[in-house]
Enzyme design. Structure first.
Site, PDB file in Angstrom:
ATOM      1  NE  ARG A  59      25.873  12.662  25.722  1.00 16.36           N
ATOM      2  CZ  ARG A  59      25.194  13.958  25.477  1.00 16.36           C
ATOM      3  NH1 ARG A  59      24.654  14.261  24.438  1.00 16.36           N
ATOM      4  NH2 ARG A  59      25.240  15.001  26.386  1.00 16.36           N
ATOM      5  CB  SER A 105      20.495  -1.093   9.309  1.00 18.54           C
ATOM      6  OG  SER A 105      21.692  -1.208   9.081  1.00 18.54           O
ATOM      7  NE  ARG A 122      48.797  22.255 -15.069  1.00 14.80           N
ATOM      8  CZ  ARG A 122      48.936  22.468 -13.600  1.00 14.80           C
ATOM      9  NH1 ARG A 122      49.770  23.117 -12.982  1.00 14.80           N
ATOM     10  NH2 ARG A 122      47.911  21.750 -13.006  1.00 14.80           N
ATOM     11  CG  MET A 127      35.646   1.776   2.686  1.00 16.72           C
ATOM     12  SD  MET A 127      35.161   1.368   4.277  1.00 16.72           S
ATOM     13  CE  MET A 127      35.915  -0.085   4.358  1.00 16.72           C
ATOM     14  N   GLY A 136      27.577  -1.663   8.703  1.00 19.92           N
ATOM     15  CA  GLY A 136      28.859  -1.187   9.125  1.00 19.92           C
ATOM     16  C   GLY A 136      28.704   0.049  10.140  1.00 19.92           C
ATOM     17  NE  ARG A 140      27.496  -1.439   1.321  1.00 12.35           N
ATOM     18  CZ  ARG A 140      27.807  -2.415   1.948  1.00 12.35           C
ATOM     19  NH1 ARG A 140      28.188  -3.724   1.154  1.00 12.35           N
ATOM     20  NH2 ARG A 140      27.874  -2.472   3.314  1.00 12.35           N
ATOM     21  CG  ASP A 157      24.809   4.669   0.740  1.00 18.52           C
ATOM     22  OD1 ASP A 157      24.359   4.996   2.225  1.00 18.52           O
ATOM     23  OD2 ASP A 157      24.907   3.363   0.461  1.00 18.52           O
ATOM     24  NE  ARG A 198      47.850  17.672  -1.621  1.00 16.49           N
ATOM     25  CZ  ARG A 198      47.225  18.345  -2.759  1.00 16.49           C
ATOM     26  NH1 ARG A 198      48.147  18.826  -3.606  1.00 16.49           N
ATOM     27  NH2 ARG A 198      45.981  18.138  -2.805  1.00 16.49           N
ATOM     28  CB  THR A 231      26.129   4.479   6.171  1.00 16.92           C
ATOM     29  OG1 THR A 231      27.126   4.023   5.332  1.00 16.92           O
ATOM     30  CG2 THR A 231      25.052   5.224   5.676  1.00 16.92           C
ATOM     31  CG  ASP A 250      28.809   3.525   2.527  1.00 20.21           C
ATOM     32  OD1 ASP A 250      29.994   3.797   2.725  1.00 20.21           O
ATOM     33  OD2 ASP A 250      28.407   2.433   2.228  1.00 20.21           O
ATOM     34  CG  ASP A 306      21.677   0.470   1.784  1.00 22.01           C
ATOM     35  OD1 ASP A 306      22.412   0.110   2.678  1.00 22.01           O
ATOM     36  OD2 ASP A 306      21.746   0.555   0.593  1.00 22.01           O
ATOM     37  NE  ARG A 336      28.402  -5.411   6.748  1.00 25.44           N
ATOM     38  CZ  ARG A 336      28.363  -4.083   6.399  1.00 25.44           C
ATOM     39  NH1 ARG A 336      27.181  -3.688   6.376  1.00 25.44           N
ATOM     40  NH2 ARG A 336      29.222  -3.395   6.464  1.00 25.44           N
TER      41      ARG A 336
HETATM   42  O1  F6P Z   1      28.891   0.733   4.416  1.00 27.32           O
HETATM   43  C1  F6P Z   1      29.774   1.032   5.145  1.00 27.32           C
HETATM   44  C2  F6P Z   1      31.137   0.350   4.500  1.00 27.32           C
HETATM   45  O2  F6P Z   1      32.200   0.749   5.287  1.00 27.32           O
HETATM   46  C3  F6P Z   1      31.204   0.610   2.787  1.00 27.32           C
HETATM   47  O3  F6P Z   1      31.746   1.627   2.432  1.00 27.32           O
HETATM   48  C4  F6P Z   1      32.158  -0.635   2.565  1.00 27.32           C
HETATM   49  O4  F6P Z   1      32.010  -1.229   1.400  1.00 27.32           O
HETATM   50  C5  F6P Z   1      31.699  -2.002   3.536  1.00 27.32           C
HETATM   51  O5  F6P Z   1      30.823  -1.050   4.634  1.00 27.32           O
HETATM   52  C6  F6P Z   1      32.752  -2.722   3.924  1.00 27.32           C
HETATM   53  O6  F6P Z   1      32.007  -3.694   4.966  1.00 27.32           O
HETATM   54  P1  F6P Z   1      32.781  -4.720   6.061  1.00 27.32           P
HETATM   55  O7  F6P Z   1      33.246  -3.997   7.009  1.00 27.32           O
HETATM   56  O8  F6P Z   1      31.557  -5.384   6.418  1.00 27.32           O
HETATM   57  O9  F6P Z   1      33.904  -5.096   4.986  1.00 27.32           O
END
Ligand code: F6P
Length: 319
Positions: free
Chosen positions: A21, A105, A211, A169, A11, A171, A129, A154, A125, A127, A103, A72
């Site tokens: 760059r 990659s 409240r 998002m 992604g 994952r 993560d 909001r 990424t 994420d 991860d 991918r």
């Molecule tokens: O890893 C980045 C990400 O955007 C995740 O947050 C999400 O689950 C996934 O890729 C979505 O993947 P795709 O763009 O292949 O649907």
């Protein structure tokens, strides 16, 4: 080493261009040639490879996406795919590779290293993560995109006195949900790393409503499940008028923040430094504002951890 390659994979994330760059300019600064590999590992297998010059990476530092495109690639998971990739690298005389991605990659980069091809990973990424770095390239931009979206939701949530469930998002990681929830004062943040109790979610909502709160924001990380299903449960249980927004791929685009541009520039340059120093199989990262390197295998073996203190803080501030 006289010639290196660079690719983006998985992604995309804002700041990948700034990282490309940095790799290209840092290498050329050291009289090293750089070849761009298009469409990630897929383009590596099929030989979609071109030389990049100083000007090839001009005017991209502020752009989202990746000029090298991304993919991918299932074939690269196989031994045969990896052999084809190495054949292409040899054909083009490329002696080292920088892989910018998440991860999945990194798993590919680790495979290349195992086959004896020097590869360095740069974490890119939204994420956040990847163990071994406090931040991944693109997380900060995505976070700000989510914050802007929630700020806008909001407004209308308040006008209509509604409850909003917002799916973000990440994952299997809850970072984007946790950080945006804390930044936006969400009532409840639901992330895969922490179990939630529906009774508690409902109790918090009712307490706020009683409240006189004009709106409620609940952030659900996609790793927990569908925000749409979650919103339905909330509405059925509380009878509060509930709407849902799935932010989706809007989170992956846009001009990178200053933070991501600087992070990408530092990490991209460090990756080249490592290759030139004969290092292989490592990932670059930033820990406590220091640029570091760790074995990719080590990072892949670790579980991603959420900042539980930050989670607790979000609970305490949204009483
Ligand atoms: O890893 C980045 C990400 O955007 C995740 O947050 C999400 O689950 C996934 O890729 C979505 O993947 P795709 O763009 O292949 O649907």
């Amino acid at each position: 080493m006289k010639r290196i390659g660079v690719l983006t994979s998985g992604g995309d994330s804002p700041g990948m261009n700034a990282a490309i760059r940095a790799v290209v300019r840092k290498a050329i600064y050291h009289d090293i040639e750089v070849y761009g590999i298009y469409y990630g590992y897929s383009g590596l297998i099929t030989g979609q490879i071109e030389k990049l010059e100083i000007g090839s990476v001009g005017d991209i530092i502020h752009r989202g996406g990746t000029i090298l495109y991304t993919a991918r690639c299932e074939e690269f998971r196989t031994e045969a795919g990896q052999a084809k990739a190495i054949e292409q690298l040899n054909k083009f005389g490329i002696e080292g590779l920088v892989v910018i991605g998440g991860d999945g990659s990194f798993r590919g980069a680790e495979k290349l290293t195992e086959h004896g091809f020097p590869t360095i990973g740069v974490p890119g990424t939204i994420d956040n993560d990847i163990p071994g770095t406090d931040f991944t390239i693109g997380f900060d931009t995505a976070l700000n995109t989510v914050i802007k979206a929630i700020d806008q939701i909001r407004d209308t949530a308040t006008s209509h006195e509604r409850t909003y469930v917002i799916e973000v998002m990440g994952r299997n990681a809850g970072d984007l949900a946790l950080w945006s929830g804390l930044a936006d004062g969400a009532e409840t943040i639901i992330i895969p790393e922490v179990e939630y109790d529906m009774n508690d979610v409902v109790k918090r909502l009712r307490r706020g409503h009683e409240r006189g709160k004009k709106h409620s924001i609940i952030i659900v990380a996609e790793g927990v499940g569908s925000g749409i299903d979650f919103a339905k449960k909330i509405q059925d249980t509380t009878q509060l008028e509930t709407r849902v927004t799935v932010l989706g791929h809007i989170q992956r685009g846009g001009s990178p923040t200053g933070f991501d541009r600087v992070l990408a520039s530092r990490l991209g340059a460090k990756a080249v430094d490592l290759l030139l120093n004969g290092v292989a199989g490592q990932m670059v990262g930033m820990e406590s504002n220091v640029i570091v390197a760790h074995p990719i295998a080590e990072a892949l073996a670790k579980e991603h951890e959420i900042d539980l203190e930050m989670y607790q803080l979000s609970q305490e501030l949204s009483i």
